[in-house]
Design a protein around this motif. Sequence first.
Motif, PDB file in Angstrom:
ATOM      1  N   LYS A 244     -25.720 -90.099 -54.706  1.00  0.00           N
ATOM      2  CA  LYS A 244     -24.583 -90.877 -55.188  1.00  0.00           C
ATOM      3  C   LYS A 244     -23.281 -90.210 -54.727  1.00  0.00           C
ATOM      4  O   LYS A 244     -23.211 -89.000 -54.532  1.00  0.00           O
ATOM      5  CB  LYS A 244     -24.584 -90.957 -56.715  1.00  0.00           C
ATOM      6  N   ASP A 245     -22.263 -91.056 -54.563  1.00  0.00           N
ATOM      7  CA  ASP A 245     -20.967 -90.534 -54.120  1.00  0.00           C
ATOM      8  C   ASP A 245     -20.270 -89.828 -55.279  1.00  0.00           C
ATOM      9  O   ASP A 245     -20.017 -90.422 -56.327  1.00  0.00           O
ATOM     10  CB  ASP A 245     -20.099 -91.692 -53.613  1.00  0.00           C
ATOM     11  N   ALA A 246     -19.941 -88.537 -55.094  1.00  0.00           N
ATOM     12  CA  ALA A 246     -19.218 -87.749 -56.106  1.00  0.00           C
ATOM     13  C   ALA A 246     -17.921 -87.198 -55.510  1.00  0.00           C
ATOM     14  O   ALA A 246     -17.454 -86.117 -55.880  1.00  0.00           O
ATOM     15  CB  ALA A 246     -20.099 -86.617 -56.617  1.00  0.00           C
ATOM     16  N   SER A 247     -17.342 -87.961 -54.598  1.00  0.00           N
ATOM     17  CA  SER A 247     -16.139 -87.502 -53.899  1.00  0.00           C
ATOM     18  C   SER A 247     -14.916 -87.535 -54.810  1.00  0.00           C
ATOM     19  O   SER A 247     -14.898 -88.208 -55.842  1.00  0.00           O
ATOM     20  CB  SER A 247     -15.880 -88.368 -52.663  1.00  0.00           C
ATOM     21  N   PHE A 248     -13.901 -86.803 -54.411  1.00  0.00           N
ATOM     22  CA  PHE A 248     -12.631 -86.784 -55.141  1.00  0.00           C
ATOM     23  C   PHE A 248     -11.501 -86.573 -54.149  1.00  0.00           C
ATOM     24  O   PHE A 248     -11.720 -86.120 -53.024  1.00  0.00           O
ATOM     25  CB  PHE A 248     -12.627 -85.685 -56.215  1.00  0.00           C
ATOM     26  N   ARG A 249     -10.295 -86.902 -54.573  1.00  0.00           N
ATOM     27  CA  ARG A 249      -9.115 -86.719 -53.721  1.00  0.00           C
ATOM     28  C   ARG A 249      -8.300 -85.546 -54.246  1.00  0.00           C
ATOM     29  O   ARG A 249      -8.073 -85.435 -55.456  1.00  0.00           O
ATOM     30  CB  ARG A 249      -8.270 -87.994 -53.683  1.00  0.00           C
ATOM     31  N   LEU A 250      -7.856 -84.710 -53.331  1.00  0.00           N
ATOM     32  CA  LEU A 250      -7.175 -83.470 -53.703  1.00  0.00           C
ATOM     33  C   LEU A 250      -5.690 -83.558 -53.359  1.00  0.00           C
ATOM     34  O   LEU A 250      -5.316 -83.906 -52.236  1.00  0.00           O
ATOM     35  CB  LEU A 250      -7.810 -82.297 -52.952  1.00  0.00           C
ATOM     36  N   ILE A 251      -4.844 -83.260 -54.349  1.00  0.00           N
ATOM     37  CA  ILE A 251      -3.388 -83.238 -54.152  1.00  0.00           C
ATOM     38  C   ILE A 251      -2.888 -81.822 -54.380  1.00  0.00           C
ATOM     39  O   ILE A 251      -3.143 -81.215 -55.428  1.00  0.00           O
ATOM     40  CB  ILE A 251      -2.677 -84.207 -55.120  1.00  0.00           C
ATOM     41  N   CYS A 252      -2.171 -81.297 -53.413  1.00  0.00           N
ATOM     42  CA  CYS A 252      -1.612 -79.943 -53.512  1.00  0.00           C
ATOM     43  C   CYS A 252      -0.090 -80.029 -53.431  1.00  0.00           C
ATOM     44  O   CYS A 252       0.457 -80.720 -52.556  1.00  0.00           O
ATOM     45  CB  CYS A 252      -2.135 -79.051 -52.392  1.00  0.00           C
ATOM     46  N   ALA A 253       0.586 -79.342 -54.336  1.00  0.00           N
ATOM     47  CA  ALA A 253       2.046 -79.280 -54.275  1.00  0.00           C
ATOM     48  C   ALA A 253       2.473 -78.447 -53.065  1.00  0.00           C
ATOM     49  O   ALA A 253       1.669 -77.705 -52.472  1.00  0.00           O
ATOM     50  CB  ALA A 253       2.596 -78.653 -55.557  1.00  0.00           C
ATOM     51  N   ASP A 254       3.737 -78.561 -52.689  1.00  0.00           N
ATOM     52  CA  ASP A 254       4.250 -77.724 -51.609  1.00  0.00           C
ATOM     53  C   ASP A 254       4.123 -76.246 -51.983  1.00  0.00           C
ATOM     54  O   ASP A 254       4.245 -75.875 -53.160  1.00  0.00           O
ATOM     55  CB  ASP A 254       5.723 -78.046 -51.330  1.00  0.00           C
ATOM     56  N   ALA A 255       3.875 -75.444 -50.988  1.00  0.00           N
ATOM     57  CA  ALA A 255       3.755 -73.998 -51.189  1.00  0.00           C
ATOM     58  C   ALA A 255       5.052 -73.335 -50.735  1.00  0.00           C
ATOM     59  O   ALA A 255       5.443 -73.440 -49.571  1.00  0.00           O
ATOM     60  CB  ALA A 255       2.570 -73.446 -50.401  1.00  0.00           C
ATOM     61  N   SER A 355     -10.650 -82.008 -42.247  1.00  0.00           N
ATOM     62  CA  SER A 355      -9.834 -81.421 -41.178  1.00  0.00           C
ATOM     63  C   SER A 355      -8.360 -81.793 -41.291  1.00  0.00           C
ATOM     64  O   SER A 355      -7.530 -81.268 -40.539  1.00  0.00           O
ATOM     65  CB  SER A 355     -10.366 -81.850 -39.806  1.00  0.00           C
ATOM     66  N   GLN A 356      -8.008 -82.690 -42.227  1.00  0.00           N
ATOM     67  CA  GLN A 356      -6.612 -83.055 -42.397  1.00  0.00           C
ATOM     68  C   GLN A 356      -5.870 -82.085 -43.324  1.00  0.00           C
ATOM     69  O   GLN A 356      -4.684 -82.274 -43.594  1.00  0.00           O
ATOM     70  CB  GLN A 356      -6.506 -84.498 -42.903  1.00  0.00           C
ATOM     71  N   PHE A 357      -6.564 -81.070 -43.796  1.00  0.00           N
ATOM     72  CA  PHE A 357      -5.934 -79.940 -44.473  1.00  0.00           C
ATOM     73  C   PHE A 357      -5.803 -78.790 -43.478  1.00  0.00           C
ATOM     74  O   PHE A 357      -6.657 -78.611 -42.608  1.00  0.00           O
ATOM     75  CB  PHE A 357      -6.759 -79.500 -45.677  1.00  0.00           C
ATOM     76  N   ARG A 358      -4.745 -78.009 -43.622  1.00  0.00           N
ATOM     77  CA  ARG A 358      -4.455 -76.942 -42.665  1.00  0.00           C
ATOM     78  C   ARG A 358      -5.571 -75.900 -42.624  1.00  0.00           C
ATOM     79  O   ARG A 358      -6.103 -75.493 -43.664  1.00  0.00           O
ATOM     80  CB  ARG A 358      -3.151 -76.227 -43.025  1.00  0.00           C
ATOM     81  N   SER A 359      -5.861 -75.439 -41.416  1.00  0.00           N
ATOM     82  CA  SER A 359      -6.818 -74.344 -41.224  1.00  0.00           C
ATOM     83  C   SER A 359      -6.094 -73.034 -40.954  1.00  0.00           C
ATOM     84  O   SER A 359      -6.720 -72.034 -40.590  1.00  0.00           O
ATOM     85  CB  SER A 359      -7.777 -74.664 -40.071  1.00  0.00           C
ATOM     86  N   THR A 360      -4.769 -73.036 -41.133  1.00  0.00           N
ATOM     87  CA  THR A 360      -3.952 -71.829 -40.971  1.00  0.00           C
ATOM     88  C   THR A 360      -3.075 -71.667 -42.215  1.00  0.00           C
ATOM     89  O   THR A 360      -3.062 -72.530 -43.091  1.00  0.00           O
ATOM     90  CB  THR A 360      -3.062 -71.937 -39.724  1.00  0.00           C
ATOM     91  N   SER A 361      -2.346 -70.557 -42.271  1.00  0.00           N
ATOM     92  CA  SER A 361      -1.447 -70.330 -43.406  1.00  0.00           C
ATOM     93  C   SER A 361      -0.453 -71.476 -43.536  1.00  0.00           C
ATOM     94  O   SER A 361      -0.083 -72.128 -42.545  1.00  0.00           O
ATOM     95  CB  SER A 361      -0.699 -69.011 -43.225  1.00  0.00           C
ATOM     96  N   THR A 362      -0.003 -71.710 -44.773  1.00  0.00           N
ATOM     97  CA  THR A 362       0.887 -72.837 -45.058  1.00  0.00           C
ATOM     98  C   THR A 362       2.342 -72.420 -44.835  1.00  0.00           C
ATOM     99  O   THR A 362       2.777 -71.399 -45.369  1.00  0.00           O
ATOM    100  CB  THR A 362       0.700 -73.302 -46.508  1.00  0.00           C
ATOM    101  N   PRO A 363       3.098 -73.165 -44.065  1.00  0.00           N
ATOM    102  CA  PRO A 363       4.518 -72.817 -43.862  1.00  0.00           C
ATOM    103  C   PRO A 363       5.259 -72.772 -45.193  1.00  0.00           C
ATOM    104  O   PRO A 363       4.928 -73.506 -46.131  1.00  0.00           O
ATOM    105  CB  PRO A 363       5.041 -73.951 -42.972  1.00  0.00           C
ATOM    106  N   ILE A 364       6.254 -71.911 -45.285  1.00  0.00           N
ATOM    107  CA  ILE A 364       7.069 -71.821 -46.494  1.00  0.00           C
ATOM    108  C   ILE A 364       7.739 -73.168 -46.751  1.00  0.00           C
ATOM    109  O   ILE A 364       8.329 -73.770 -45.843  1.00  0.00           O
ATOM    110  CB  ILE A 364       8.102 -70.687 -46.360  1.00  0.00           C
ATOM    111  N   ASP A 365       7.617 -73.648 -47.974  1.00  0.00           N
ATOM    112  CA  ASP A 365       8.099 -74.968 -48.409  1.00  0.00           C
ATOM    113  C   ASP A 365       7.329 -76.102 -47.731  1.00  0.00           C
ATOM    114  O   ASP A 365       7.793 -77.246 -47.723  1.00  0.00           O
ATOM    115  CB  ASP A 365       9.601 -75.130 -48.147  1.00  0.00           C
ATOM    116  N   GLY A 366       6.140 -75.799 -47.191  1.00  0.00           N
ATOM    117  CA  GLY A 366       5.303 -76.817 -46.580  1.00  0.00           C
ATOM    118  C   GLY A 366       4.112 -77.147 -47.453  1.00  0.00           C
ATOM    119  O   GLY A 366       4.003 -76.696 -48.599  1.00  0.00           O
ATOM    120  N   ASN A 367       3.188 -77.953 -46.931  1.00  0.00           N
ATOM    121  CA  ASN A 367       2.034 -78.405 -47.687  1.00  0.00           C
ATOM    122  C   ASN A 367       0.763 -78.170 -46.893  1.00  0.00           C
ATOM    123  O   ASN A 367       0.769 -78.245 -45.661  1.00  0.00           O
ATOM    124  CB  ASN A 367       2.172 -79.889 -48.036  1.00  0.00           C
ATOM    125  N   ALA A 368      -0.327 -77.900 -47.605  1.00  0.00           N
ATOM    126  CA  ALA A 368      -1.604 -77.672 -46.936  1.00  0.00           C
ATOM    127  C   ALA A 368      -2.176 -78.954 -46.348  1.00  0.00           C
ATOM    128  O   ALA A 368      -2.939 -78.911 -45.376  1.00  0.00           O
ATOM    129  CB  ALA A 368      -2.605 -77.068 -47.924  1.00  0.00           C
TER     130      ALA A 368
END
Length: 405
Positions: A244-255, A355-368
């Motif tokens: 069964k599908d147990a997916s979810f959507r993830l929201i991250c605030a700016d870092a 893959s639409q989330f960053r695979s590197t460090s997050t820029p200052i005031d940016g988002n993952a």
Amino acid sequence: MISFMQRYSRIFLTLCLQVSVAYAKDISCTQSNDQWASINTTLELSPPGATITLGSEIPDYTVIYTQDNVTLGQDLAICDKSVYLYETILEQGLLPVSIISGDRIYPTDIPGIGISIFSTDITTSLPVFPNLAMSGWISAHTGEYITGLIKFWKIPGDIPMQSGALSVNGPVVGQVLSNPPYTFVNSDGSTDRIYSDGQYYIASSRKLHATLIFKPGTCEIQGGDVVVNMGEHPGVSDKNSSWKDASFRLICADAHGYGGVTAMNNAGQSPFGSGSATTVTSPNSQQNGRVKLAISPYTAIVDARRGIIALDGTGAAGYGIQLAWGDSLSQAEGEPDKPVHFGASQSIYVSELNSQFRSTSTPIDGNAFTGNDNTIHMAARYVRTDGDVSPGPACASVEVIANYE
């Protein structure tokens, strides 16, 4: 032979001298400019415009933030005799967790966050009473300030990563007067600022507090809790249910990163007034890392390698729930290619799942998150475990924990 004997007597002379020295054993002080209630208060260390994102893997003994030019107190006492002025932390028994380049780092009330207070007036990191840092010999009237360079540190311990801001309380910083063997009395008769059997007089005292600037780098599930309808399973022939599908959507605030510096502009001014303006003298210089995600079950782990957890015990028995990363439609009938491994020690980078989330460090005031689809695909199914099979509701719950590094 004639013997002569010389007779003599010993004369003892006792001289007594009585010396009387008359002096007053008390030092009387008054604090007319600022009453004790306004001095023994909290100093808010939350400069406007400064925001820090606390990640889950900041190295220990990293400086999280620095605040310079902070007026921590002012000795406004008028005493009838000259005294020594000292600076100290007025919390006996408080021990530093470490000393880094001369900075004594003390714990705060938040795990994983420490604080050091360096007095720029006397160029030393403040010790804890009864240890004192001398400021000088003060005549009957004084107006000496205590100005600090305050650093917040990552220290050993896990910083709470719940949503919202952290309210951080540090130690009580004070100025004390002393001149042994004299003892102090307060001119108004109160004793609340007379310290350590009268040997010390507290000239100023401030509890250090900071809030709003410390924001845990926590991500959230879009829309809140997710309920997965697993459907019915006959529980016969020892077979597993369909995925069964147990997916979810993830929201991250700016870092926003960390490592910045602010400076107050009130050095040499009384800290007991309407407040102090601040200036960001150096923006955050350290980036937050990638987002890591962990799944923490509320029930027992039946098989960690295969990603199986127990039911909650309110109904059915003989089955557990297996979780796997990926789309439910692409899962094999046999063992999944990517079972979920549980707990913080088995966390996974979100970029490995989407893959639409960053695979590197997050820029200052940016988002993952940099794409259009923030879905984290996960699948769930019932699997046969040990014991007899009995019917009933078959439920279990897990917590999704996602944080910036």
